[in-house]
Design a protein around this motif. Structure first.
Motif, mmCIF file in Angstrom:
data_model
loop_
_atom_site.group_PDB
_atom_site.id
_atom_site.type_symbol
_atom_site.label_atom_id
_atom_site.label_comp_id
_atom_site.label_asym_id
_atom_site.label_seq_id
_atom_site.Cartn_x
_atom_site.Cartn_y
_atom_site.Cartn_z
ATOM 1 N N THR A 27 -24.033 -8.250 66.342
ATOM 2 C CA THR A 27 -25.594 -8.306 66.901
ATOM 3 C C THR A 27 -26.619 -7.677 66.346
ATOM 4 O OG1 THR A 27 -23.978 -8.728 68.716
ATOM 5 C CG2 THR A 27 -25.915 -9.471 68.722
ATOM 6 N N GLN A 81 -26.906 -16.237 68.587
ATOM 7 C CA GLN A 81 -25.785 -16.537 67.795
ATOM 8 C C GLN A 81 -26.827 -18.204 68.579
ATOM 9 O OE1 GLN A 81 -21.980 -16.125 68.491
ATOM 10 N NE2 GLN A 81 -21.539 -15.026 66.720
ATOM 11 N N GLN A 89 -24.362 -11.145 72.006
ATOM 12 C CA GLN A 89 -23.750 -11.386 70.045
ATOM 13 C C GLN A 89 -24.188 -12.867 70.604
ATOM 14 O OE1 GLN A 89 -19.881 -10.933 69.495
ATOM 15 N NE2 GLN A 89 -20.479 -10.877 67.342
ATOM 16 N N GLU A 90 -23.776 -13.683 71.991
ATOM 17 C CA GLU A 90 -23.901 -15.392 72.302
ATOM 18 C C GLU A 90 -24.800 -15.439 71.972
ATOM 19 O OE1 GLU A 90 -21.300 -15.284 75.290
ATOM 20 O OE2 GLU A 90 -19.728 -15.257 74.450
#
Ligand SMILES: Nc1nc2c(ncn2[C@@H]2O[C@H](COP(=O)(O)OP(=O)(O)O)[C@@H](O)[C@H]2O)c(=O)[nH]1
Ligand SMILES: [Mg+2]
Length: 358
Positions: free
Chosen positions: A19, A241, A237-238
């Motif tokens: 990340t 993205q 991390q989400e």
């Protein structure tokens, strides 16, 4: 500047690393000593604003290199010490980020069977102490032999220092809590003791517990030169993205005020006692990293050795002051630009132009 990311297996190291770095590091939970390296730019709104004003061809942020190192799994809680590759990889790191697992995940169970933050913190601390202790003991043994042959004064002083380190470690205290003279500091630095490095515990909280962050943090004992921050690596991390435009809504849904990554990067920066100064212009706006307290001449050397060698003066205006006037011309007009000499201690946020002659 290098910062190591370490921790027990399946604590979220690879998730955090990929990340941070934007690199798809293929994580091997509980695998061999794998090492991932990535350079991460230090977010700085001030630099972004300066770039909007100067519209330079290039904008350069300060950067930190993060290195994820697996390998704590191997020797967990044994006195054998860490894999030499593990220690070698961390040798040049200026600080360590230790991932501590606080999330539940039935598909990837905690290797010890259950989640227990304070237990894992103690485990990691103990591992670091034992690793340092074994290095100290080896060195003491060698020095004692050496001193029998020839009693050099430096060796005697080193032996004395290491014995004090040993006593400290045996009383379960990290070397970062010990007071060193300047000479001792240099001696100790060579060993790259893990428990002497500045430390950030990154508590990897469960996605369902993000709102309980403060409560989770309050249960962790405070220690000198140790920072504790909490984030949910999976959610971070989400977020990373998502397209920029979708982020705000996602954060709001989750009840997160801001993504935790900038917080982590800034914590690394603070812990290391680092500050930024800027150079600005139409060609480039650049954030430079220096240790707090660095004098203007030495700071100039960050930009180029010629600037340090031929340093005459620095023309300085602090970012806040600059923003009041909005341009260098206005700053000059209002006498906001100061001339500073070699010994001027550069402040975080100073904008500098170095006058030099070589
Ligand atoms: N539920 C949940 N799972 C996570 C979180 N962080 C990591 N994981 C998962 O835990 C597993 C191990 O993570 P990884 O980053 O590879 O751990 P490492 O062994 O420390 O590098 C992966 O399947 C991750 O998706 C988290 O915050 N919440
Ligand atoms: Mg990993």
């Amino acid at each position: 500047m290098e910062v190591g990311i370490v921790g027990l297996p399946v604590s979220g190291k690879t998730t955090l690393f990929s990340t941070l770095s934007g690199q798809a590091a293929v994580g091997q939970a509980g695998g061999k000593v794998d090492v991932h390296r990535g350079v991460v730019k230090v977010p700085d709104e001030r630099l972004d604003r300066l770039s909007e004003i100067f519209r330079p061809k290039k904008t350069t942020h300060a950067a930190i290199e993060y290195i994820e190192v697996g390998g704590m799994e191997r020797e967990a809680a044994s006195a054998k010490g860490f894999d030499p590759q593990f220690l070698h990889t961390l040798k040049n790191t200026a600080a360590l980020c230790v991932m501590i697992r606080a999330f539940e995940n039935e598909f990837h169970p905690h290797p010890s069977g259950n989640v227990d933050v304070n237990r894992d913190i103690r485990t990691v601390e103990t591992e670091f102490l034992l690793s340092d202790l074994s290095i100290v003991e080896n060195r003491i043994e060698r020095l004692e032999k050496q001193i029998l042959k020839s009693k050099e004064e430096v060796s005697v002083r080193e032996l004395d220092l290491l014995k004090r380190c040993r006593e400290f470690l045996e009383s379960e205290k990290a070397l970062r809590e010990m007071q060193f003279s300047e000479e001792e500091e240099l001696m100790v630095r060579g060993f790259q003791f893990l428990s002497a490095k500045p430390l950030i515990f990154v508590i990897n909280i469960d996605e369902k517990e993000i709102k309980r962050e403060a409560e989770i943090l309050s249960r962790i004992p405070e220690k000198p030169h140790v920072k504790v921050i909490a984030l949910c690596a999976k959610v971070e991390q989400e977020i990373s993205q998502l397209a920029e435009a979708d982020r705000a809504m996602f954060l709001e849904d989750l009840g997160i005020a801001e993504p935790a990554l900038p917080k982590l990067i800034h914590s690394s920066y603070d812990l290391l006692g680092l500050i930024s100064f800027f150079t600005v212009g139409e060609t480039e706006c650049h954030a430079w990293t220096i240790k707090q307290g660095t004098h203007a001449q030495k700071a100039a050397g960050e930009i180029h050795t010629d600037l340090e060698r031929g340093f005459i003066r620095a023309e300085v205006v602090h970012y806040d002051e600059f923003m009041k006037w909005g341009s260098m011309a206005k700053c000059r007009e209002h006498g906001a630009l100061r001339l500073e000499g070699k010994q001027y201690p550069v402040k975080d946020g100073d904008i500098m132009t170095i006058r030099f002659n070589v």
